[in-house]
Design an enzyme around this catalytic site. Structure first.
Site, PDB file in Angstrom:
ATOM      1  N   SER A  15     -14.011 -15.642 -53.923  1.00 33.84           N
ATOM      2  CA  SER A  15     -15.155 -14.865 -54.419  1.00 33.84           C
ATOM      3  C   SER A  15     -15.666 -15.419 -55.755  1.00 33.84           C
ATOM      4  O   SER A  15     -16.867 -15.364 -56.033  1.00 33.84           O
ATOM      5  CB  SER A  15     -14.827 -13.372 -54.532  1.00 33.84           C
ATOM      6  OG  SER A  15     -13.982 -13.125 -55.620  1.00 33.84           O
ATOM      7  N   ASN A  16     -14.788 -15.969 -56.569  1.00 30.48           N
ATOM      8  CA  ASN A  16     -15.263 -16.595 -57.813  1.00 30.48           C
ATOM      9  C   ASN A  16     -16.091 -17.841 -57.502  1.00 30.48           C
ATOM     10  O   ASN A  16     -17.110 -18.093 -58.144  1.00 30.48           O
ATOM     11  CB  ASN A  16     -14.087 -16.931 -58.736  1.00 30.48           C
ATOM     12  CG  ASN A  16     -13.680 -15.727 -59.574  1.00 30.48           C
ATOM     13  OD1 ASN A  16     -14.389 -15.338 -60.499  1.00 30.48           O
ATOM     14  ND2 ASN A  16     -12.559 -15.108 -59.227  1.00 30.48           N
ATOM     15  N   ARG A  94      -1.268 -22.775 -57.114  1.00 27.34           N
ATOM     16  CA  ARG A  94      -0.212 -23.743 -57.367  1.00 27.34           C
ATOM     17  C   ARG A  94      -0.097 -23.970 -58.863  1.00 27.34           C
ATOM     18  O   ARG A  94      -1.103 -23.891 -59.578  1.00 27.34           O
ATOM     19  CB  ARG A  94      -0.538 -25.090 -56.724  1.00 27.34           C
ATOM     20  CG  ARG A  94      -0.541 -25.108 -55.226  1.00 27.34           C
ATOM     21  CD  ARG A  94      -0.850 -26.509 -54.724  1.00 27.34           C
ATOM     22  NE  ARG A  94       0.121 -27.486 -55.167  1.00 27.34           N
ATOM     23  CZ  ARG A  94       1.266 -27.756 -54.533  1.00 27.34           C
ATOM     24  NH1 ARG A  94       1.563 -27.137 -53.419  1.00 27.34           N
ATOM     25  NH2 ARG A  94       2.107 -28.664 -55.010  1.00 27.34           N
ATOM     26  N   ASN A 110      -9.685 -22.128 -66.134  1.00 23.25           N
ATOM     27  CA  ASN A 110      -9.065 -21.174 -65.200  1.00 23.25           C
ATOM     28  C   ASN A 110      -9.603 -19.777 -65.487  1.00 23.25           C
ATOM     29  O   ASN A 110      -9.970 -19.472 -66.622  1.00 23.25           O
ATOM     30  CB  ASN A 110      -7.545 -21.175 -65.378  1.00 23.25           C
ATOM     31  CG  ASN A 110      -6.850 -20.257 -64.385  1.00 23.25           C
ATOM     32  OD1 ASN A 110      -7.209 -20.200 -63.209  1.00 23.25           O
ATOM     33  ND2 ASN A 110      -5.861 -19.495 -64.851  1.00 23.25           N
ATOM     34  N   HIS A 112      -8.462 -15.765 -65.229  1.00 26.08           N
ATOM     35  CA  HIS A 112      -7.238 -14.967 -65.075  1.00 26.08           C
ATOM     36  C   HIS A 112      -7.607 -13.484 -65.178  1.00 26.08           C
ATOM     37  O   HIS A 112      -8.344 -13.101 -66.091  1.00 26.08           O
ATOM     38  CB  HIS A 112      -6.243 -15.355 -66.178  1.00 26.08           C
ATOM     39  CG  HIS A 112      -4.955 -14.608 -66.087  1.00 26.08           C
ATOM     40  ND1 HIS A 112      -3.981 -14.934 -65.157  1.00 26.08           N
ATOM     41  CD2 HIS A 112      -4.486 -13.534 -66.771  1.00 26.08           C
ATOM     42  CE1 HIS A 112      -2.971 -14.092 -65.280  1.00 26.08           C
ATOM     43  NE2 HIS A 112      -3.252 -13.233 -66.253  1.00 26.08           N
ATOM     44  N   GLU A 177     -15.145 -10.967 -63.675  1.00 23.87           N
ATOM     45  CA  GLU A 177     -14.786 -12.384 -63.483  1.00 23.87           C
ATOM     46  C   GLU A 177     -15.997 -13.162 -63.006  1.00 23.87           C
ATOM     47  O   GLU A 177     -16.269 -14.284 -63.446  1.00 23.87           O
ATOM     48  CB  GLU A 177     -13.662 -12.525 -62.443  1.00 23.87           C
ATOM     49  CG  GLU A 177     -12.341 -11.933 -62.863  1.00 23.87           C
ATOM     50  CD  GLU A 177     -11.258 -12.156 -61.804  1.00 23.87           C
ATOM     51  OE1 GLU A 177     -11.270 -13.197 -61.130  1.00 23.87           O
ATOM     52  OE2 GLU A 177     -10.395 -11.280 -61.647  1.00 23.87           O
TER      53      GLU A 177
HETATM   54  C1  GRF Z   1      -8.976 -13.826 -59.110  1.00 18.67           C
HETATM   55  O1  GRF Z   1      -8.566 -12.529 -59.426  1.00 18.67           O
HETATM   56  C2  GRF Z   1      -8.660 -14.776 -60.241  1.00 18.67           C
HETATM   57  O2  GRF Z   1      -8.740 -14.165 -61.483  1.00 18.67           O
HETATM   58  C3  GRF Z   1      -7.249 -15.163 -59.950  1.00 18.67           C
HETATM   59  O3  GRF Z   1      -7.179 -15.285 -58.546  1.00 18.67           O
HETATM   60  C4  GRF Z   1      -8.158 -14.425 -57.961  1.00 18.67           C
HETATM   61  C5  GRF Z   1      -8.995 -15.292 -57.074  1.00 18.67           C
HETATM   62  O4  GRF Z   1      -9.929 -14.537 -56.355  1.00 18.67           O
HETATM   63  N1  GRF Z   1      -6.895 -16.383 -60.644  1.00 18.67           N
HETATM   64  P1  GRF Z   1     -11.066 -15.256 -55.525  1.00 18.67           P
HETATM   65  O5  GRF Z   1     -10.365 -16.193 -54.532  1.00 18.67           O
HETATM   66  O6  GRF Z   1     -11.945 -16.007 -56.460  1.00 18.67           O
HETATM   67  O7  GRF Z   1     -11.776 -14.159 -54.808  1.00 18.67           O
END
Ligand code: GRF
Length: 216
Positions: A15-16, A94, A110, A112, A177
């Site tokens: 989703s990001n 990973r 990254n 988080h 995010e």
């Molecule tokens: C997100 O919550 C991100 O902060 C974490 O892993 C998740 C990834 O979600 N590192 P997506 O695959 O981007 O939906």
């Protein structure tokens, strides 16, 4: 001006990644996704890339147990093949090694889902709830050799509500995010980030009143 070329590493739903794609398509993020790479052949992130005609590569981790550095050299080769300027970890499950980090010094970002340095690692929304903190949020940071320890670029604060569950809190954090990751990449693309020790400073240049701690 040449657009910053991103290599996005993702293991799951992506989703990001999708938010980054959408912001690029809307014109609010001036970058190009050169390639999306996953260690998981069935990661939905790869499908999202294909749907937007973005190169999608599965780099299998099979046979690399206990050989993280060797796996990371494959990633470096793939990223260099696509002439990537910065690497965006977006749910990449990973631990990355100095082999990857030294190939892209201060060029790996990254996202988080907590306000670092509180709650590094996994299952952090649950950990924040159980700890009873009143605010959590998310952090975009440069990646160094520690676990979620690199210099912080942007954070967004999300209040924790009495009735929150892990799911409801995760969903509200995820919304933030999706905003701050693209913002951080845009700042990088504009050449406005500088790192001194642990501190990232953002040079002026954008809209006035820009904030790097975001309170929804
Ligand atoms: C997100 O919550 C991100 O902060 C974490 O892993 C998740 C990834 O979600 N590192 P997506 O695959 O981007 O939906």
């Amino acid at each position: 001006m040449k657009k910053v070329r991103l290599g996005v590493l993702a293991s799951g739903r992506g989703s990001n990644l999708q938010a980054i794609i959408d912001n690029i398509e809307k014109g609010s993020l001036s970058a190009k996704i050169a390639v999306v790479i996953s260690d998981q052949p069935s990661a939905y992130a790869l499908e999202r890339a294909r749907q937007h005609t973005i190169a999608a590569a599965h780099v299998s981790a099979r046979g690399f147990k206990g050989k993280r550095e060797e796996y990371d050299s494959l990633l470096v080769k793939e990223l260099q093949k696509w002439d990537v300027d910065i690497v965006c970890l977006a749910g990449f499950m990973r631990i990355i090694t100095p082999t990857l980090i030294s190939a892209f010094p201060n060029r790996i970002l990254n996202i988080h889902p907590a306000l670092l340095p509180a709650f590094p690692g996994l299952h952090v929304q649950k950990a924040a709830l159980e700890h009873g903190v009143k605010f959590s949020g998310c952090t975009v940071h440069f990646v160094d050799e520690g676990m979620d320890t690199g210099p912080i670029i942007i954070q967004a604060v999300v209040p924790i509500l009495d009735h929150d569950t892990e799911e409801s809190l995760s969903a509200r954090i995820l919304q933030q995010e999706h905003t701050i990751y693209s913002r951080a990449i845009q700042l990088y693309a504009e050449g406005r980030l500088s790192v001194q020790g642990r501190r990232v400073t953002v040079s002026k240049g954008g809209k006035s009143g820009e904030e790097f701690l975001i309170n929804p």
